[in-house]
Design an enzyme around this catalytic site. Structure first.
Site, PDB file in Angstrom:
ATOM      1  N   SER A   1       0.850  -1.191   0.000  1.00 54.27           N
ATOM      2  CA  SER A   1       0.000   0.000   0.000  1.00 54.27           C
ATOM      3  C   SER A   1       0.883   1.238   0.000  1.00 54.27           C
ATOM      4  O   SER A   1       2.096   1.142   0.199  1.00 54.27           O
ATOM      5  CB  SER A   1      -0.872   0.008   1.244  1.00 54.27           C
ATOM      6  OG  SER A   1      -0.054   0.218   2.377  1.00 54.27           O
ATOM      7  N   LYS A   2       0.251   2.380  -0.191  1.00 55.90           N
ATOM      8  CA  LYS A   2       1.016   3.628  -0.200  1.00 55.90           C
ATOM      9  C   LYS A   2       1.742   3.817   1.117  1.00 55.90           C
ATOM     10  O   LYS A   2       2.863   4.299   1.164  1.00 55.90           O
ATOM     11  CB  LYS A   2       0.093   4.816  -0.455  1.00 55.90           C
ATOM     12  CG  LYS A   2      -0.229   4.901  -1.929  1.00 55.90           C
ATOM     13  CD  LYS A   2      -0.732   6.265  -2.325  1.00 55.90           C
ATOM     14  CE  LYS A   2      -0.952   6.255  -3.835  1.00 55.90           C
ATOM     15  NZ  LYS A   2      -2.182   6.857  -4.245  1.00 55.90           N
TER      16      LYS A   2
END
Ligand code: GLU
Length: 475
Positions: A245-246
């Protein structure tokens, strides 16, 4: 001749997943003396983000991933922006229409929605091909143009990484080739372009597997042999379970530049996400990596993004730089951050290079004054005694003897090792803390610093003696 391409959509910044795809396609082409193409897939005008194309190009340039054909350099198959190739897609659309494999979509949004609801009520999947118009008429370019799947059947194909894959009839439908705005869909445009550009191998993420039967059906309708396909493993977050994920690091690759990562390390690290060379080497230049790249060694299973390993790898690549190169890069980043290079930076270089995992760390050490001892050190009496476990009188006596011991070491023999060799027996005899603590604090002026021998070596004999003399006076 092997021809690969990296075909990003300009919908935002380049993150590590995209860069990894680019690296694999690039390395495979380089390994085989082939060609690597950069193509911008800008046919979804709603999702386009201004500045992304420049950003993609800047990111790849920084990383040293070079292309042989692309929007900025041209090439025999240009233009390389899909938005400039609309005539080509129309040409292929005409071929499909003539062969009876494409037709204009006559329905309104509401009508389509009605079909969808009906399918839902009857508990069957909605398929556009169940509603093919009987008499679609001619395409005037204002309606979407749909593909007419020639044969509804099961497809089986071989993926270079995943092996044999297969999907049934439910995966086939009359997808849109050209939208009502005149732009082609990804599904259509990439097939036309790969054909026109002579692409032999496609590398991409697993999100495209489910559409592959549609692609295969279109290849068949056009009467062409599809390129080889290789599905790259998904990149997992640090827990090894969820997709990266970011928050875990799927960020703008240029953020790594801003943090002081070496592009060589990023390329190396990303290339090892899902692949490793037969000889098990880890730290490699881009050229070494391309030399060793072997598509049959790309793994199916997801690859974990481990930023501790990335930091380690960055340190390894920084170590490989010459002093000049290291200083050059450090200076550029310092300027970017508006920070000033201290005068003693060159003298601190050995320490910086030994410790800093990123150039950002090195800058923080320099601007935080960690190495200000090169210029001056003025410890207080309290600090001199803080860790000495002895009183001022005892410490003063120890430092006096220490100066005599150091005086016996010639300038030429002066080094961290020689100082340690001479000082250590004395310190052990009278109490290590009562010698080594005040010596270190005297030389550094700080509670935390490198060890006293390293400091003595870096400062030289004269400065070391001067500082010790001043400490004696203070005590
Ligand atoms: N434009 C597609 C994307 O950015 C590329 C997929 C492909 O490589 O075929 O996801």
């Amino acid at each position: 001749m092997i021809i690969t391409r990296f075909a990003p959509s300009p919908t935002g910044f380049m993150h590590v997943g995209g860069v990894r795809t680019a690296i694999f396609a690039w390395a495979f082409a380089r390994k085989h003396g082939g060609r690597f193409i950069l193509r911008i897939e800008d046919t979804d005008k709603e999702r386009e983000v201004a500045g992304s194309i420049e950003h993609i190009i800047e990111s790849l340039r920084w990383l040293g991933i070079t292309w042989d054909e692309g929007p900025d350099i041209g090439g025999p198959h240009g233009p390389y922006l899909q938005s400039q190739r609309l005539e080509t897609y129309k040409r292929y659309a005409q071929i499909l229409i003539e062969r009876g494999y494409a037709y204009p979509d006559p329905y309104t949004e509401d009508e389509l929605e009605g079909f969808r609801l009906l399918a839902e009520a009857e508990k069957r999947p909605f398929l556009y091909r169940d509603h093919r118009p009987h008499n679609p008429g001619a395409w005037d370019g204002t309606q979407p143009l749909r593909f007419r799947v020639p044969e509804v059947k099961r497809y089986t194909w071989t993926d270079l990484v995943r092996g044999e894959l297969s999907a049934g009839e439910e995966a086939l439908d009359d997808f849109i080739l050209i939208k009502s705005d005149g732009y082609p869909t990804y599904n259509f445009a990439h097939i036309v372009d790969d054909l026109e550009m002579g692409v032999t191998h496609i590398m991409r993420g697993e999100e495209f597997i489910s559409s592959t039967p549609k692609f295969l059906s279109l290849y068949e309708a056009l009467g062409i042999t599809p390129p080889e396909m290789a599905t790259l493993p998904v990149i997992l977050g640090p827990d090894g379970k969820k997709k990266l994920s970011k928050r875990d690091g799927a960020k703008d690759v240029l953020d790594y530049r801003r943090e002081g990562y070496a592009p060589e390390a990023i390329v190396n690290f990303l290339a090892l996400l899902g692949w490793h060379p037969e000889d098990e080497s880890e730290v490699m230049s881009a050229a070494e990596l391309a030399e060793k790249f072997d598509i049959s060694r790309v793994q199916k299973a997801g690859a974990k993004f481990d930023d501790v390993k990335l930091a380690w790898m960055n340190h390894e690549h920084l170590k490989r730089l010459s002093d000049d190169e290291f200083m050059g890069r450090l200076t550029i980043l310092m300027d970017e951050r508006g920070a000033e290079m201290p005068r003693y930076a060159t003298r601190a270089l050995p320490l910086l290079r030994e410790r800093a995992q990123t150039l950002g760390n090195a800058i923080e050490s320099l601007t935080g004054g960690e190495f200000a001892f090169f210029e001056e050190a003025t410890p207080s009496k309290d600090l001199l005694l803080a860790g000495a476990k002895a009183d001022a009188e005892a410490v003063r006596k120890n430092l006096t003897v220490l100066i005599e011991i150091l005086d016996d070491i010639s300038e030429r023999a002066w080094s961290g090792e020689s100082v340690k060799e001479q000082v250590f027996p004395f310190a052990t005899e009278v109490g290590r803390s009562a010698v080594l603590w005040p010596m270190r604090v005297t030389l550094s002026g700080r509670e935390k610093s490198p060890d006293p021998f390293t400091l003595a070596a870096l400062l030289g004999k004269e400065v070391t003696k001067q500082r010790l003399t001043k400490a004696i006076e203070l005590l």
